[in-house]
Design an enzyme around this catalytic site. Structure first.
Site, short mmCIF file in Angstrom:
data_model
loop_
_atom_site.label_atom_id
_atom_site.label_comp_id
_atom_site.label_asym_id
_atom_site.label_seq_id
_atom_site.Cartn_x
_atom_site.Cartn_y
_atom_site.Cartn_z
N TYR A 123 4.30 5.59 11.05
CA TYR A 123 4.80 4.52 12.15
C TYR A 123 5.45 3.57 10.52
CZ TYR A 123 0.33 3.32 8.83
OH TYR A 123 -0.53 3.67 7.87
N HIS A 171 -3.75 4.92 4.59
CA HIS A 171 -4.59 3.52 5.04
C HIS A 171 -5.79 4.48 4.21
CE1 HIS A 171 -7.48 0.58 6.25
NE2 HIS A 171 -8.12 1.75 6.73
N ARG A 224 1.11 -1.50 -0.42
CA ARG A 224 -0.22 0.14 0.49
C ARG A 224 0.55 1.39 -0.23
NH1 ARG A 224 -1.60 0.97 5.37
NH2 ARG A 224 -0.70 2.77 5.45
C1 LIG Z 1 -14.27 -5.75 12.38
C2 LIG Z 1 -13.71 -4.42 11.64
N1 LIG Z 1 -12.39 -4.18 12.76
C3 LIG Z 1 -12.20 -3.23 12.58
C4 LIG Z 1 -12.13 -2.10 11.57
C5 LIG Z 1 -11.25 -0.54 11.33
N2 LIG Z 1 -10.79 -0.62 10.21
C6 LIG Z 1 -10.65 -0.56 9.02
S1 LIG Z 1 -9.82 -0.96 8.34
C7 LIG Z 1 -8.63 -2.02 9.64
C8 LIG Z 1 -7.53 -2.51 8.48
C9 LIG Z 1 -8.12 -3.68 7.39
O1 LIG Z 1 -6.47 -4.07 6.93
P1 LIG Z 1 -6.10 -5.33 6.08
O2 LIG Z 1 -7.13 -5.97 6.47
O3 LIG Z 1 -4.63 -5.41 5.83
O4 LIG Z 1 -6.80 -4.58 4.35
P2 LIG Z 1 -6.09 -3.08 3.82
O5 LIG Z 1 -6.96 -1.83 4.46
O6 LIG Z 1 -4.04 -3.20 4.11
O7 LIG Z 1 -6.12 -3.49 2.43
C10 LIG Z 1 -9.16 -2.16 10.49
C11 LIG Z 1 -8.72 -2.34 11.49
C12 LIG Z 1 -13.39 -2.54 11.03
N3 LIG Z 1 -13.47 -1.94 9.65
N4 LIG Z 1 -13.62 -3.73 10.91
#
Ligand SMILES: Cc1ncc(C[n+]2csc(CCOP(=O)(O)OP(=O)(O)O)c2C)c(N)n1
Ligand SMILES: [Mg+2]
Length: 364
Positions: free
Chosen positions: A272, A263, A259
């Protein structure tokens, strides 16, 4: 190397068909038959996805979108997987797979409607065979598996792709989906984009082993692919879909990518992560890689480049003009899509809200 029942192996290699220098290489298990024209089409789709990303980021900064989730750097994973799909296959994306959404013919304004906060889902998932984005991390893996189980019962000659991230691989929902898919031999391909980060949490905090190896514990094949190599993503997803469609059950693909941006537009990754890491991955840009191949093959002539630039400019104009013109929905529309058919409780709540709002009108 651990052989497993299906003939797939866990050998810790990463499937690559296009080197970072843009040289095409063969792999015995993943035939790559992409023609020059198909390579050009994938290049165009990646350029369009990146342009949409840039325009949407700018629109968010101008206050026209509530937020945006950048996909910068992950275009090969999205476009390669999308080009592997058969017309009857279904995709259950997470929230970052904009290249896939475009490839499935969704109007970019419908996608952006979601990020403007004026639509609950944005587009018709059944019609486009790519379902609405799911912000609840990992939940779509269950939706995808249930859908795939239904397809299996219907005897459909089709499969489902479930997208999720490295962070989501730790979620209960994803692990439940992997279990159900395995024991019911559901025709689902789990496409895990390991972009190295889950907001500020690095992938080292998700697992002590490569993510694709988790498939072994669930009893089905797992494979790791270079997620910045569009040809490898296409070939590996295509093989996994064929496997799933033939009644052999699921496959887990880990697409290793990065990425490059934040985010979301609310995030500041400089807090970070090391700029040297970002620079390293910037040098592995998935679009530059395919561009180098096209140039070397004489497939990136002036006419082609001009046509791609024209298409990208047209997309940019469409979203720049279209997004500010999107009007707010009527307040009562929030009740519109709760159920397919009218429901007395929803009707009651709609009437109550309308009466309440009428109280603010002059003379009310
Ligand atoms: C159940 C839940 N927990 C926490 C969040 C907050 N949150 C949104 S995206 C994210 C990180 C997800 O990371 P990843 O699965 O690696 O996907 P990426 O965003 O890197 O594409 C978090 C913790 C959420 N949306 N839903
Ligand atoms: Mg991630």
């Amino acid at each position: 190397m651990t052989p497993i029942a299906t003939g797939w192996t866990f050998d810790d290699t990463t499937i690559c068909l296009l080197t970072p220098e843009g040289e095409r290489i063969a792999h015995p298990s993943y035939p790559d038959d992409a023609t020059g024209e198909q390579c050009q089409a994938m290049y165009r789709d990646m350029v369009l996805a990146r342009r949409l990303d840039a325009e949407a980021t700018a629109l968010q900064r101008q206050g026209e979108l509530g937020m945006w989730i950048p996909s910068l750097g992950q275009e090969a994973a999205h476009v390669g997987a999308a080009h592997a799909l058969g017309p009857a296959d279904h995709v259950f994306p997470a929230y970052r797979q904009h290249g896939m959404v475009l490839c499935r013919g969704v109007d970019p304004l419908d996608l952006l409607r979601l990020f403007r906060g004026v639509s609950n889902s944005g587009w018709d998932g059944e019609r486009h065979r790519i379902h609405p984005y799911t912000i609840v991390v990992g939940a779509q893996a269950l939706h995808a598996t249930g859908y795939a189980m239904g397809m299996g019962l219907d005897g459909a000659d089709a499969a489902v792709v479930a997208c999720f991230g490295d962070g989501a691989s730790s979620q209960g929902d994803v692990n439940e989906a992997l279990t159900f898919a395995s024991v019911f031999s559901a025709p689902v391909v789990f496409f895990c984009e390991n972009n190295q980060w889950a907001i500020s949490v690095p992938v080292e905090r998700q697992a002590q082993t490569p993510l694709y190896r988790r498939a072994a514990g669930f009893g089905f094949p797992g494979v790791r692919v270079d997620g910045n190599d569009v040809l490898a993503c296409r070939a590996v997803v295509r093989a996994a879909l064929a496997h799933a469609r033939s009644g052999n059950g699921p496959v887990l693909i880990e697409a290793v990518t990065y990425r490059m941006g934040p985010h979301t537009t609310s995030d500041d990754p400089s807090r970070y992560r090391d700029p040297a890491e970002v620079a390293l991955w910037r040098a592995r840009d998935p679009i530059d890689r395919l561009a180098a191949y096209l140039r070397e093959q004489g497939l990136a002539g002036e006419e082609f480049q001009a046509a791609v630039a024209r298409d990208a400019d047209a997309l940019a104009t469409r979203v720049r003009e279209g997004v500010p013109a999107i009007t707010d929905p009527r307040t009562e529309d929030i009740f519109q899509y709760a159920y397919a058919a009218p429901h007395p409780l929803v009707e009651e709540e709609r009437a109550e809200l309308l009466t309440y709002l009428a109280g603010f009108e002059e003379g009310g």
